[in-house]
Design a protein around this motif. Structure first.
Motif, PDB file in Angstrom:
ATOM      1  N   ILE A  19      28.697  57.367   7.382  1.00 19.69           N
ATOM      2  CA  ILE A  19      29.284  56.023   7.344  1.00 19.69           C
ATOM      3  C   ILE A  19      30.534  56.031   6.468  1.00 19.69           C
ATOM      4  CG2 ILE A  19      28.949  53.663   6.491  1.00 19.69           C
ATOM      5  CD1 ILE A  19      25.956  54.012   7.354  1.00 19.69           C
ATOM      6  N   LEU A  20      30.412  56.612   5.290  1.00 17.41           N
ATOM      7  CA  LEU A  20      31.556  56.671   4.376  1.00 17.41           C
ATOM      8  C   LEU A  20      32.691  57.497   4.971  1.00 17.41           C
ATOM      9  CD1 LEU A  20      29.769  57.074   0.930  1.00 17.41           C
ATOM     10  CD2 LEU A  20      30.857  55.033   1.867  1.00 17.41           C
ATOM     11  N   ASN A  21      32.366  58.563   5.659  1.00 19.39           N
ATOM     12  CA  ASN A  21      33.390  59.405   6.267  1.00 19.39           C
ATOM     13  C   ASN A  21      34.151  58.643   7.352  1.00 19.39           C
ATOM     14  OD1 ASN A  21      34.554  62.167   6.376  1.00 19.39           O
ATOM     15  ND2 ASN A  21      33.937  61.950   8.513  1.00 19.39           N
ATOM     16  N   ARG A  22      33.436  57.856   8.145  1.00 15.99           N
ATOM     17  CA  ARG A  22      34.093  57.053   9.183  1.00 15.99           C
ATOM     18  C   ARG A  22      35.077  56.063   8.545  1.00 15.99           C
ATOM     19  NH1 ARG A  22      33.786  52.220  10.939  1.00 15.99           N
ATOM     20  NH2 ARG A  22      31.861  51.678   9.889  1.00 15.99           N
ATOM     21  N   ILE A  23      34.654  55.431   7.462  1.00  9.94           N
ATOM     22  CA  ILE A  23      35.525  54.472   6.769  1.00  9.94           C
ATOM     23  C   ILE A  23      36.688  55.201   6.109  1.00  9.94           C
ATOM     24  CG2 ILE A  23      35.633  52.810   4.871  1.00  9.94           C
ATOM     25  CD1 ILE A  23      32.659  52.131   5.599  1.00  9.94           C
ATOM     26  N   PHE A  24      36.393  56.316   5.465  1.00 10.23           N
ATOM     27  CA  PHE A  24      37.437  57.126   4.827  1.00 10.23           C
ATOM     28  C   PHE A  24      38.512  57.497   5.844  1.00 10.23           C
ATOM     29  CE2 PHE A  24      39.244  61.215   3.600  1.00 10.23           C
ATOM     30  CZ  PHE A  24      39.593  61.000   2.282  1.00 10.23           C
ATOM     31  N   ASP A  25      38.090  57.996   7.004  1.00 16.35           N
ATOM     32  CA  ASP A  25      39.043  58.389   8.046  1.00 16.35           C
ATOM     33  C   ASP A  25      39.833  57.201   8.576  1.00 16.35           C
ATOM     34  OD1 ASP A  25      38.271  61.030   7.793  1.00 16.35           O
ATOM     35  OD2 ASP A  25      37.003  61.025   9.592  1.00 16.35           O
ATOM     36  N   ALA A  26      39.158  56.063   8.757  1.00 21.19           N
ATOM     37  CA  ALA A  26      39.843  54.868   9.268  1.00 21.19           C
ATOM     38  C   ALA A  26      40.948  54.410   8.318  1.00 21.19           C
ATOM     39  CB  ALA A  26      38.840  53.734   9.494  1.00 21.19           C
ATOM     40  N   VAL A  27      40.692  54.513   7.034  1.00 16.81           N
ATOM     41  CA  VAL A  27      41.671  54.055   6.042  1.00 16.81           C
ATOM     42  C   VAL A  27      42.772  55.089   5.827  1.00 16.81           C
ATOM     43  CG1 VAL A  27      42.001  53.415   3.623  1.00 16.81           C
ATOM     44  CG2 VAL A  27      40.030  52.522   4.885  1.00 16.81           C
ATOM     45  N   THR A  28      42.392  56.341   5.638  1.00 18.74           N
ATOM     46  CA  THR A  28      43.393  57.353   5.276  1.00 18.74           C
ATOM     47  C   THR A  28      44.306  57.752   6.435  1.00 18.74           C
ATOM     48  OG1 THR A  28      41.822  59.170   5.638  1.00 18.74           O
ATOM     49  CG2 THR A  28      42.008  58.271   3.381  1.00 18.74           C
ATOM     50  N   THR A  29      43.978  57.352   7.643  1.00 17.73           N
ATOM     51  CA  THR A  29      44.868  57.637   8.772  1.00 17.73           C
ATOM     52  C   THR A  29      45.854  56.509   9.035  1.00 17.73           C
ATOM     53  OG1 THR A  29      43.231  56.815  10.361  1.00 17.73           O
ATOM     54  CG2 THR A  29      43.244  59.200   9.915  1.00 17.73           C
ATOM     55  N   GLN A  30      45.814  55.467   8.226  1.00 23.58           N
ATOM     56  CA  GLN A  30      46.776  54.379   8.362  1.00 23.58           C
ATOM     57  C   GLN A  30      48.168  54.888   7.991  1.00 23.58           C
ATOM     58  OE1 GLN A  30      45.945  51.207   9.558  1.00 23.58           O
ATOM     59  NE2 GLN A  30      44.028  52.302   9.939  1.00 23.58           N
ATOM     60  N   SER A  31      49.160  54.401   8.674  1.00 27.31           N
ATOM     61  CA  SER A  31      50.531  54.878   8.437  1.00 27.31           C
ATOM     62  C   SER A  31      51.025  54.579   7.022  1.00 27.31           C
ATOM     63  CB  SER A  31      51.484  54.268   9.463  1.00 27.31           C
ATOM     64  OG  SER A  31      51.494  52.863   9.339  1.00 27.31           O
ATOM     65  N   TRP A  32      50.501  53.567   6.383  1.00 25.18           N
ATOM     66  CA  TRP A  32      50.940  53.183   5.048  1.00 25.18           C
ATOM     67  C   TRP A  32      50.212  53.949   3.929  1.00 25.18           C
ATOM     68  CZ3 TRP A  32      46.519  51.720   2.851  1.00 25.18           C
ATOM     69  CH2 TRP A  32      45.548  51.104   3.661  1.00 25.18           C
ATOM     70  N   PHE A  33      49.117  54.642   4.255  1.00 32.73           N
ATOM     71  CA  PHE A  33      48.333  55.328   3.218  1.00 32.73           C
ATOM     72  C   PHE A  33      49.105  56.527   2.676  1.00 32.73           C
ATOM     73  CE2 PHE A  33      45.158  58.166   1.439  1.00 32.73           C
ATOM     74  CZ  PHE A  33      44.370  57.295   0.722  1.00 32.73           C
ATOM     75  N   ASP A  34      49.106  56.683   1.365  1.00 29.95           N
ATOM     76  CA  ASP A  34      49.771  57.803   0.698  1.00 29.95           C
ATOM     77  C   ASP A  34      48.977  59.085   0.968  1.00 29.95           C
ATOM     78  OD1 ASP A  34      51.663  59.020  -1.163  1.00 29.95           O
ATOM     79  OD2 ASP A  34      49.953  59.156  -2.530  1.00 29.95           O
ATOM     80  N   ASP A  35      49.463  59.896   1.873  1.00 28.75           N
ATOM     81  CA  ASP A  35      48.726  61.066   2.337  1.00 28.75           C
ATOM     82  C   ASP A  35      48.924  62.263   1.410  1.00 28.75           C
ATOM     83  OD1 ASP A  35      47.041  62.525   3.955  1.00 28.75           O
ATOM     84  OD2 ASP A  35      48.626  63.118   5.338  1.00 28.75           O
ATOM     85  N   THR A  36      48.377  62.137   0.215  1.00 32.54           N
ATOM     86  CA  THR A  36      48.366  63.242  -0.743  1.00 32.54           C
ATOM     87  C   THR A  36      46.918  63.503  -1.123  1.00 32.54           C
ATOM     88  OG1 THR A  36      48.592  61.748  -2.631  1.00 32.54           O
ATOM     89  CG2 THR A  36      50.638  62.642  -1.697  1.00 32.54           C
ATOM     90  N   ASP A  37      46.641  64.703  -1.568  1.00 36.07           N
ATOM     91  CA  ASP A  37      45.268  65.035  -1.942  1.00 36.07           C
ATOM     92  C   ASP A  37      44.774  64.175  -3.097  1.00 36.07           C
ATOM     93  OD1 ASP A  37      45.309  68.574  -1.151  1.00 36.07           O
ATOM     94  OD2 ASP A  37      44.657  66.858   0.033  1.00 36.07           O
ATOM     95  N   TYR A  38      45.644  63.876  -4.073  1.00 37.48           N
ATOM     96  CA  TYR A  38      45.152  63.077  -5.186  1.00 37.48           C
ATOM     97  C   TYR A  38      44.890  61.634  -4.781  1.00 37.48           C
ATOM     98  CZ  TYR A  38      50.198  62.265  -6.012  1.00 37.48           C
ATOM     99  OH  TYR A  38      51.529  61.976  -5.884  1.00 37.48           O
TER     100      TYR A  38
END
Length: 96
Positions: A19-38
């Motif tokens: 469940i958390l992974n699905r939410i994590f993926d939904a949020v972190t794939t947004q174009s506005w999300f800062d795509d850095t490891d930290y």
């Protein structure tokens, strides 16, 4: 999913991690999300925390996580906010 498993430290079931992974993926794939490891690490830590504090309804958790990430993990965050995230979660190589 491995990041969430590692951060949850075996305190969550496989179903909860999914469940958390699905939410994590939904949020972190947004174009506005800062795509850095930290940023991903900081977001994952907070997402697990929200779940452990009782926000377990997946729909509610996703909405809260989306707004929180939009506020705290945008690509255009301030230098001071980025430096704070990097100091807290910057033990990973930065990926852009």
């Amino acid at each position: 999913m491995e990041r969430l498993k590692r951060l949850a430290q075996d305190k969550l079931s496989q179903r909860e991690i999914e469940i958390l992974n699905r939410i994590f993926d939904a949020v972190t794939t947004q174009s506005w999300f800062d795509d850095t490891d930290y940023s991903r690490e900081g977001f994952a830590v907070g997402l697990i925390g929200l779940f452990q504090y009782g926000i377990v309804n997946p729909n509610q958790l996703e909405r809260i996580a989306m707004f929180w990430a939009w506020s705290d993990f945008p690509q255009n965050m301030s230098r001071s906010q980025r430096a704070k995230l990097q100091s807290l979660y910057g033990h990973h190589e930065v990926r852009r």
